[in-house]
Design a protein around this motif. Structure first.
Motif, mmCIF file in Angstrom:
data_model
loop_
_atom_site.group_PDB
_atom_site.id
_atom_site.type_symbol
_atom_site.label_atom_id
_atom_site.label_comp_id
_atom_site.label_asym_id
_atom_site.label_seq_id
_atom_site.Cartn_x
_atom_site.Cartn_y
_atom_site.Cartn_z
ATOM 1 N N PRO A 44 44.075 69.522 60.382
ATOM 2 C CA PRO A 44 43.697 68.046 59.777
ATOM 3 C C PRO A 44 45.263 68.012 59.012
ATOM 4 N N TYR A 45 45.944 68.947 58.677
ATOM 5 C CA TYR A 45 47.220 68.490 57.860
ATOM 6 C C TYR A 45 48.246 69.373 58.133
ATOM 7 N N ASP A 46 48.245 70.646 58.307
ATOM 8 C CA ASP A 46 49.371 71.503 58.294
ATOM 9 C C ASP A 46 49.895 71.803 59.898
ATOM 10 N N ASP A 47 50.465 70.491 60.369
ATOM 11 C CA ASP A 47 50.694 70.486 61.630
ATOM 12 C C ASP A 47 51.972 69.260 61.723
ATOM 13 N N GLU A 48 52.947 69.717 62.599
ATOM 14 C CA GLU A 48 54.333 68.851 62.729
ATOM 15 C C GLU A 48 53.656 67.279 63.397
ATOM 16 N N ASP A 49 52.836 67.557 64.394
ATOM 17 C CA ASP A 49 52.440 66.398 65.076
ATOM 18 C C ASP A 49 51.522 65.436 64.335
ATOM 19 N N VAL A 50 50.469 65.999 63.541
ATOM 20 C CA VAL A 50 49.658 65.503 62.669
ATOM 21 C C VAL A 50 50.453 64.783 61.513
ATOM 22 N N ILE A 51 51.440 65.253 61.028
ATOM 23 C CA ILE A 51 52.012 65.049 59.803
ATOM 24 C C ILE A 51 52.999 63.575 60.392
ATOM 25 N N ALA A 52 53.308 63.707 61.567
ATOM 26 C CA ALA A 52 54.191 62.621 62.193
ATOM 27 C C ALA A 52 53.340 61.342 62.311
ATOM 28 N N GLY A 53 52.203 61.635 62.782
ATOM 29 C CA GLY A 53 51.228 60.269 62.992
ATOM 30 C C GLY A 53 50.816 59.708 61.476
ATOM 31 N N GLN A 54 50.692 60.604 60.615
ATOM 32 C CA GLN A 54 50.541 59.975 59.475
ATOM 33 C C GLN A 54 51.455 59.341 58.648
ATOM 34 N N GLY A 55 52.821 59.912 59.116
ATOM 35 C CA GLY A 55 54.093 59.198 58.521
ATOM 36 C C GLY A 55 54.362 57.679 59.087
ATOM 37 N N THR A 56 53.551 57.221 60.206
ATOM 38 C CA THR A 56 53.775 55.994 60.451
ATOM 39 C C THR A 56 53.392 55.010 59.509
ATOM 40 N N ILE A 57 52.313 55.414 58.526
ATOM 41 C CA ILE A 57 52.107 54.450 57.456
ATOM 42 C C ILE A 57 53.413 54.226 56.521
ATOM 43 N N GLY A 58 54.174 55.114 56.483
ATOM 44 C CA GLY A 58 55.421 54.891 55.616
ATOM 45 C C GLY A 58 56.314 53.887 56.151
ATOM 46 N N LEU A 59 56.470 53.873 57.545
ATOM 47 C CA LEU A 59 57.386 53.065 58.370
ATOM 48 C C LEU A 59 56.451 51.578 58.225
ATOM 49 N N GLU A 60 55.417 51.458 58.171
ATOM 50 C CA GLU A 60 54.778 50.065 58.132
ATOM 51 C C GLU A 60 55.061 49.646 56.855
ATOM 52 N N ILE A 61 54.664 50.276 55.777
ATOM 53 C CA ILE A 61 55.113 49.939 54.439
ATOM 54 C C ILE A 61 56.253 49.374 54.264
ATOM 55 N N LEU A 62 57.410 50.073 54.582
ATOM 56 C CA LEU A 62 58.758 49.392 54.591
ATOM 57 C C LEU A 62 59.007 48.270 55.351
ATOM 58 N N ASP A 63 58.277 48.113 56.552
ATOM 59 C CA ASP A 63 58.379 46.727 57.336
ATOM 60 C C ASP A 63 57.635 45.848 56.784
ATOM 61 N N GLN A 64 56.461 46.210 56.138
ATOM 62 C CA GLN A 64 55.595 44.916 55.629
ATOM 63 C C GLN A 64 55.961 44.521 53.968
ATOM 64 N N LEU A 65 56.901 44.979 53.337
ATOM 65 C CA LEU A 65 57.116 44.601 51.843
ATOM 66 C C LEU A 65 58.500 45.217 51.796
ATOM 67 N N ASP A 66 59.405 44.252 51.089
ATOM 68 C CA ASP A 66 60.606 44.519 50.530
ATOM 69 C C ASP A 66 60.737 45.046 49.175
ATOM 70 N N GLY A 67 61.779 45.683 49.071
ATOM 71 C CA GLY A 67 61.910 46.094 47.624
ATOM 72 C C GLY A 67 60.868 47.153 46.681
ATOM 73 N N VAL A 68 60.439 47.861 47.538
ATOM 74 C CA VAL A 68 59.278 48.797 47.121
ATOM 75 C C VAL A 68 59.795 49.737 46.205
ATOM 76 N N ASP A 69 59.432 49.629 45.113
ATOM 77 C CA ASP A 69 59.777 50.799 44.195
ATOM 78 C C ASP A 69 59.175 52.450 44.011
ATOM 79 N N ALA A 70 58.039 51.950 44.454
ATOM 80 C CA ALA A 70 57.098 53.468 44.375
ATOM 81 C C ALA A 70 55.854 53.223 45.368
ATOM 82 N N VAL A 71 55.508 54.379 46.169
ATOM 83 C CA VAL A 71 54.359 54.283 46.764
ATOM 84 C C VAL A 71 53.502 55.770 46.314
#
Length: 398
Positions: A143-170
């Motif tokens: 569920p978490y200790d795996d590169e592919d799984v981590i990469a999939g969850q990381g897509t949330i970070g890409l979306e956040i930066l695409d959806q909101l400018d000037g983010v100071d903290a996540v």
């Protein structure tokens, strides 16, 4: 170490499978910051977990898929694995702790997986899944200790930066570390000045403890109603990535989580499970230095059992000063209750329950304990009621 290119590859693979969930402003949730919510509680299966599970399974070879899929989960990863495996035409078996919410268990079955309930916690379910993997030769989807799984969850970070400018903290929930590892990698790679904070429950703080000690370690216990982050053993790969990319990890109490769930329901019309509400709890109760900042809280899931939800609402009402029971020592004579009720009514609270207790052996025979349950506006109103009752000569019991 996992690269950002793999996160982008995961985003491509997830098109048409996972939703690009909305990022919504929450101006009335926490004073003093520009707060936004990444609504993964509205994701397919009600949780972010479909991202990592699908990407991992989609990358398996035909030979690996032929042996079937096995996983362990408290509920959300289970549903992600079940949906992904069924979508790809693969048999899946999921080991779940026997205390997992009924809704999560039934949804996992509905999505096509064979569920095996294991006595104990998530970690006991993990041990059983590993045993079954050795026995059957199935491919284990961690569920978490795996590169592919981590990469999939990381897509949330890409979306956040695409959806909101000037983010100071996540701000991100932390259990085993898969979500925060991926999100932190994406955020820090593309916007290194942005802070990334993790949040755990006080009763399940293995990752926070290890992070602050500066070395990986597991815990002997994990006690919280936030089952999605009720993990004793942090991921080893996750820990390496968190040490590199995450600024801090804090903890919140179950009462604070309950108050955050209630606030999300009342002010944002969003249903969050315990794990998903932890970032909001950290912001609401001042656990992070976020004053004046543009902040994104990842609401990681919304799969909360309705039976637990009713208890959480009551706890949240008490935590936020919306519900209270006061106990008073009275001389048992006519007019006492009327006087107490009048003071409460004049101060604008609503009495919902009254109970007389004559059984306390430490009280004089002519005395009793009066317990008055009230619906109140906030903690300040409760304190005003206490003061007015004391000014009127009433003695408050503990």
């Amino acid at each position: 170490m996992l690269s950002l290119d793999k996160v982008y590859n995961a985003a491509y693979a997830l098109r048409g499978v996972a939703r690009k969930t909305d990022l919504i402003a929450a101006p009335n949730l926490v004073d003093g910051m520009d707060l936004h919510l990444k609504t993964e509680n509205l994701q397919v299966t009600g949780s972010f977990k479909i991202r990592g599970a699908y990407y991992k399974i989609n990358r398996l070879s035909k030979e690996e898929l032929a042996h079937g899929i096995i996983a362990c989960s408290a509920g959300n990863h289970a549903q992600g694995v079940a949906l992904a495996a069924t979508h790809l035409g693969v048999k899946s078996v999921v080991c779940m702790p026997d205390g997992a919410p009924i809704m999560k268990v039934e949804n996992t079955r509905r999505l096509g997986a064979e569920v095996r309930l294991v006595k104990g916690t998530y970690d006991d379910a993990h041990d059983e899944a590993v045993r079954l993997q050795d026995e059957t030769g199935a491919t284990f989807i961690h569920p978490y200790d795996d590169e592919d799984v981590i990469a999939g969850q990381g897509t949330i970070g890409l979306e956040i930066l695409d959806q909101l400018d000037g983010v100071d903290a996540v701000v991100v929930p932390v259990g085993g570390g898969g979500l925060i590892s991926g999100v932190a990698l994406a955020i820090k790679s593309l916007r290194p000045e942005c802070k990334v904070y993790g949040v755990q429950a006080e009763g399940a703080s293995a990752f926070a403890d290890a992070f602050h000690e500066g070395r990986w370690a597991s815990s002997d216990s994990a006690v919280t109603f936030a089952d999605g982050i009720q993990v004793k053993v942090p991921g080893t790969l996750n820990f390496e990535m968190v040490e590199k990319y995450v600024d801090d990890i804090v903890t919140v109490s179950d009462d604070e989580i309950a108050a955050a769930i209630l606030a999300l329901m009342e002010r944002q019309k969003l249903v969050a499970e315990g794990a998903g509400a932890t970032p909001v709890a950290a912001c609401m109760f001042g656990h992070l230095p976020l004053a004046g900042k543009r902040v994104v809280c990842v609401v990681s899931g919304g799969n909360i059992d309705v039976n637990i939800l009713s208890r959480v609402i009551n706890r949240g009402l008490a935590m936020s000063g919306r519900k209270v029971t006061l106990s008073l020592r009275l001389t048992d004579k006519p007019g006492q209750l009327e006087q107490v009720s009048r003071i409460i009514a004049e101060l604008g609270a609503n009495v919902v329950s009254v109970d007389y207790d004559l059984s306390d052996p430490d009280l004089p025979i002519s005395s009793c304990i009066l317990r008055v349950g009230m619906e109140t506006r906030d903690a300040q109103q409760i304190e005003e009621i206490r003061e007015h009752l004391q000014d009127a000569g009433f003695s408050l019991a503990n």
